[in-house]
Design a protein around this motif. Sequence first.
Motif, PDB file in Angstrom:
ATOM      1  N   CYS A   1      -1.078   8.064  -2.430  1.00 24.42           N
ATOM      2  CA  CYS A   1      -1.083   8.628  -3.778  1.00 24.42           C
ATOM      3  C   CYS A   1      -0.422  10.003  -3.776  1.00 24.42           C
ATOM      4  CB  CYS A   1      -2.509   8.742  -4.301  1.00 24.42           C
ATOM      5  SG  CYS A   1      -2.591   9.492  -5.937  1.00 24.42           S
TER       6      CYS A   1
ATOM      7  N   THR B   1      -4.512  12.401   1.695  1.00 25.80           N
ATOM      8  CA  THR B   1      -4.515  11.763   0.373  1.00 25.80           C
ATOM      9  C   THR B   1      -5.279  10.452   0.484  1.00 25.80           C
ATOM     10  OG1 THR B   1      -3.111  10.992  -1.446  1.00 25.80           O
ATOM     11  CG2 THR B   1      -2.313  10.567   0.783  1.00 25.80           C
ATOM     12  N   HIS B   2      -5.205   9.611  -0.513  1.00 28.48           N
ATOM     13  CA  HIS B   2      -5.835   8.292  -0.462  1.00 28.48           C
ATOM     14  C   HIS B   2      -4.761   7.240  -0.692  1.00 28.48           C
ATOM     15  CE1 HIS B   2      -5.675   7.348  -4.802  1.00 28.48           C
ATOM     16  NE2 HIS B   2      -5.854   8.655  -4.983  1.00 28.48           N
ATOM     17  N   ASN B   3      -5.035   6.030  -0.212  1.00 32.51           N
ATOM     18  CA  ASN B   3      -4.056   4.958  -0.402  1.00 32.51           C
ATOM     19  C   ASN B   3      -4.369   4.181  -1.673  1.00 32.51           C
ATOM     20  OD1 ASN B   3      -6.245   3.405   0.291  1.00 32.51           O
ATOM     21  ND2 ASN B   3      -5.458   2.769   2.270  1.00 32.51           N
ATOM     22  N   GLN B   4      -3.380   3.406  -2.134  1.00 28.98           N
ATOM     23  CA  GLN B   4      -3.548   2.614  -3.347  1.00 28.98           C
ATOM     24  C   GLN B   4      -2.636   1.405  -3.283  1.00 28.98           C
ATOM     25  OE1 GLN B   4      -2.576   5.446  -6.390  1.00 28.98           O
ATOM     26  NE2 GLN B   4      -0.402   5.517  -5.880  1.00 28.98           N
ATOM     27  N   ARG B   5      -3.129   0.309  -3.865  1.00 30.85           N
ATOM     28  CA  ARG B   5      -2.329  -0.909  -3.921  1.00 30.85           C
ATOM     29  C   ARG B   5      -1.323  -0.797  -5.055  1.00 30.85           C
ATOM     30  NH1 ARG B   5      -4.197  -5.338  -1.250  1.00 30.85           N
ATOM     31  NH2 ARG B   5      -3.280  -6.759  -2.759  1.00 30.85           N
ATOM     32  N   ASN B   6      -0.147  -1.372  -4.839  1.00 32.37           N
ATOM     33  CA  ASN B   6       0.869  -1.339  -5.866  1.00 32.37           C
ATOM     34  C   ASN B   6       1.683  -2.632  -5.828  1.00 32.37           C
ATOM     35  OD1 ASN B   6       3.832  -0.827  -4.611  1.00 32.37           O
ATOM     36  ND2 ASN B   6       2.255   0.109  -3.308  1.00 32.37           N
TER      37      ASN B   6
ATOM     38  N   MET C   1       0.847  -1.186   0.000  1.00 38.17           N
ATOM     39  CA  MET C   1       0.000   0.000   0.000  1.00 38.17           C
ATOM     40  C   MET C   1       0.883   1.235   0.000  1.00 38.17           C
ATOM     41  SD  MET C   1      -3.047  -1.346   0.094  1.00 38.17           S
ATOM     42  CE  MET C   1      -4.113   0.014   0.535  1.00 38.17           C
ATOM     43  N   THR C   2       0.517   2.229  -0.814  1.00 37.64           N
ATOM     44  CA  THR C   2       1.233   3.499  -0.835  1.00 37.64           C
ATOM     45  C   THR C   2       0.234   4.643  -0.783  1.00 37.64           C
ATOM     46  OG1 THR C   2       1.237   3.556  -3.255  1.00 37.64           O
ATOM     47  CG2 THR C   2       3.156   2.564  -2.179  1.00 37.64           C
TER      48      THR C   2
END
Length: 218
Positions: free
Chosen positions: A180, A209-214, A177-178
């Motif tokens: 954005c 901010t929002h998180n995102q899978r990477n 998770m990172t």
Amino acid sequence: MKDPPGCGRTFISTGRCLDVARSVSMARDVQNERPANSFRLTKVGVRGVAKPVQVRRPARTVTLPTMFDVFVDVPASQRGSHLSRHLEVIGEIVDDSVRRPVPSLEDLCHTIATALLDRHEYASTSEVWARADYFLERTSPWGRKSLEPYRLVAKATAKRGRSVTVHKAIGVEVVGMTACPCAMETIRLELEQRSPDIRKLPKDFPIITHNQRNRTTL
């Protein structure tokens, strides 16, 4: 239909005896023929060969479900590649690792890459990829333990010369998770326009901010 008396070979509808062994030995080796349009192919092979691999670690032996991709080059003088030899090499070497575990995935790729050059006498290069799923126990920031998936990646390339030289590489793919950065900078700009004092904050000051899978590959 029964064989004619005294005939120890295959009987076909014409009533003649066909010598199977002689017919097989006389079959054309199309791959070894010279092509009409000559050009070198840098990579010819097979993908997605699934095999279990036993890897010897200091304290235990680990079984890894592994996918193999193997390739060799084909010279301009060769019409094709004997792809069945790829599968033979993988089967012989990997199946042996079940009885005698290998030190690592990259060492196994090294062995397969050199064996491919031995089996394909016309090839000057070979390439082997191995990808295996592995799980490790990790603790989340809030103290919860879970098994997290990792993908181990190993590669070996062999090149024929006065002697065969082999280059090995290893890596890992991790899903995480990172935060954005695009959304973070957009909100930072909006806040600065509303309140100039925001510019006084350090650049690394966290902004909503929002998180995102990477997927990260090393």
